[in-house]
Scaffold this motif. Structure first.
Motif, PDB file in Angstrom:
ATOM      1  N   UNK A  79       0.877  -1.006  -0.324  1.00  0.00           N
ATOM      2  CA  UNK A  79       0.061   0.056  -0.232  1.00  0.00           C
ATOM      3  C   UNK A  79       0.472   1.738   0.187  1.00  0.00           C
ATOM      4  N   UNK A  80       2.219   1.686   0.287  1.00  0.00           N
ATOM      5  CA  UNK A  80       2.992   2.532   0.387  1.00  0.00           C
ATOM      6  C   UNK A  80       2.722   2.973  -1.029  1.00  0.00           C
ATOM      7  N   UNK A  81       2.807   2.584  -2.146  1.00  0.00           N
ATOM      8  CA  UNK A  81       2.618   3.618  -3.708  1.00  0.00           C
ATOM      9  C   UNK A  81       2.131   4.167  -4.359  1.00  0.00           C
ATOM     10  N   UNK A  82       0.301   3.446  -3.537  1.00  0.00           N
ATOM     11  CA  UNK A  82      -0.672   3.733  -3.940  1.00  0.00           C
ATOM     12  C   UNK A  82      -0.899   5.234  -3.006  1.00  0.00           C
ATOM     13  N   UNK A  83      -0.213   5.077  -1.326  1.00  0.00           N
ATOM     14  CA  UNK A  83      -0.724   5.798  -0.687  1.00  0.00           C
ATOM     15  C   UNK A  83       0.295   6.873  -1.008  1.00  0.00           C
ATOM     16  N   UNK A  84       1.112   7.116  -2.090  1.00  0.00           N
ATOM     17  CA  UNK A  84       1.551   8.237  -2.227  1.00  0.00           C
ATOM     18  C   UNK A  84       1.198   9.203  -3.161  1.00  0.00           C
TER      19      UNK A  84
END
Length: 293
Positions: free
Chosen positions: A157-162
């Motif tokens: 989820x880190x990348x879409x969270x950005x």
């Protein structure tokens, strides 16, 4: 593209074209023009590699699904211009399709290309309605390194969270011959892309599948039965098992008659008889069979 695509096209009587062009260019030269409209060179970021093409179905349907397709190339090569056949294939089934470029190694290293993938996916969601698609029917897919990019967006989820999104907002993701568990890294170019031996364990999609804490979108995982480049059992089957163990809906299959390269090439009209790749993708994205003709 490996010689197996060349041999497959030769068997279809396309040797004269092959003598003048690369196999991918031959495939693209045979793509129908009446199935889609291409909207080229859309910017999703400031870098020259942060550009994409959109493929619109010739017969649009209300609230169509939208798919973002990432090509492979070991995170070191690839041009969206060579993947018109992939955009046409999905558009011909009524799916608005986005084919982005992304920054490559050695200009960037992990996670630069994953961050670009997240930006492209965000762009697709923001512009979906503009192209007649439903942003709630957003899918991400890819082949080989592109399948890795798709997997990381769906599972970490880190990348879409950005970019202000969550994996649970995806309607689903599909991987074709994806590398989901490839440590230790043996390929020289991939070592550079992931800065081996300092590659973090959480760079691997399987790492996240085994530790899922939030919602993960449904998955479709396809691979060749035999693939010396990306072991289908260590990657596709292991990822499918890990996701199923955590209650994630997964469809998966190992396909005969194709290899690592020809699996994605079966999206093109000349090679579609080799494998039901397009039918499986379109069905997974909610396109009924009667709409796929």
């Amino acid at each position: 593209m490996p010689d197996l695509i060349r041999r497959g096209l030769t068997a279809l009587g396309l040797l004269p074209l092959l003598q003048a062009c690369s196999p991918l260019r031959v495939i693209d030269a045979l793509v129908p023009s009446d199935t889609h409209t291409r909207v080229p060179d859309q910017a999703y970021g400031p870098d020259p590699r942060q550009r994409l093409d959109v493929y619109l179905p010739a017969r649009p349907s209300p609230q169509a699904p939208i798919a973002v397709f990432f090509y492979g190339g070991s995170w070191t090569t690839g041009e969206r211009a060579d993947y018109r056949f992939a955009g046409e294939a999905l558009a011909s089934r009524g799916i608005v399709t986005v084919v982005p470029d992304y920054r490559l190694s050695p200009a960037v290293r992990y996670p630069g290309f994953v961050r670009d993938s997240a930006l492209a996916l965000h762009w697709a969601r923001e512009h979906a309605r503009e192209f007649g698609a439903d942003p709630e029917r957003l899918y991400v897919t890819g082949h080989s390194a592109g399948a890795y990019n798709a997997a990381m967006l769906a599972l970490d989820p880190r990348w879409l969270g950005e970019v202000g999104l969550q994996p649970g907002q995806l309607a689903g993701w599909a991987g074709l011959a994806g590398p989901y568990d490839f440590l230790p890294i043996v390929q020289a170019e991939t070592r550079v892309a992931f800065e081996w031996p300092d590659t973090p364990p959480d760079s691997q999609p399987l790492f996240h599948a085994q530790r899922l804490r939030g919602a993960a979108p449904p998955a479709l995982l396809l691979a060749p039965q035999k693939d010396p480049l990306v072991d289908p059992r260590r990657n596709t089957e292991a990822l499918a098992a890990a996701l199923q163990a955590r209650g994630v809906p997964v469809q998966h299959a190992l396909l005969p008659r194709v290899n690592h390269a020809t699996l994605v090439a079966t999206l093109a009209p000349p090679l579609r008889p080799l494998a039901p790749t397009l039918e499986r993708l379109a069905g997974f994205m909610g396109v009924p069979p009667q709409a796929q003709s």
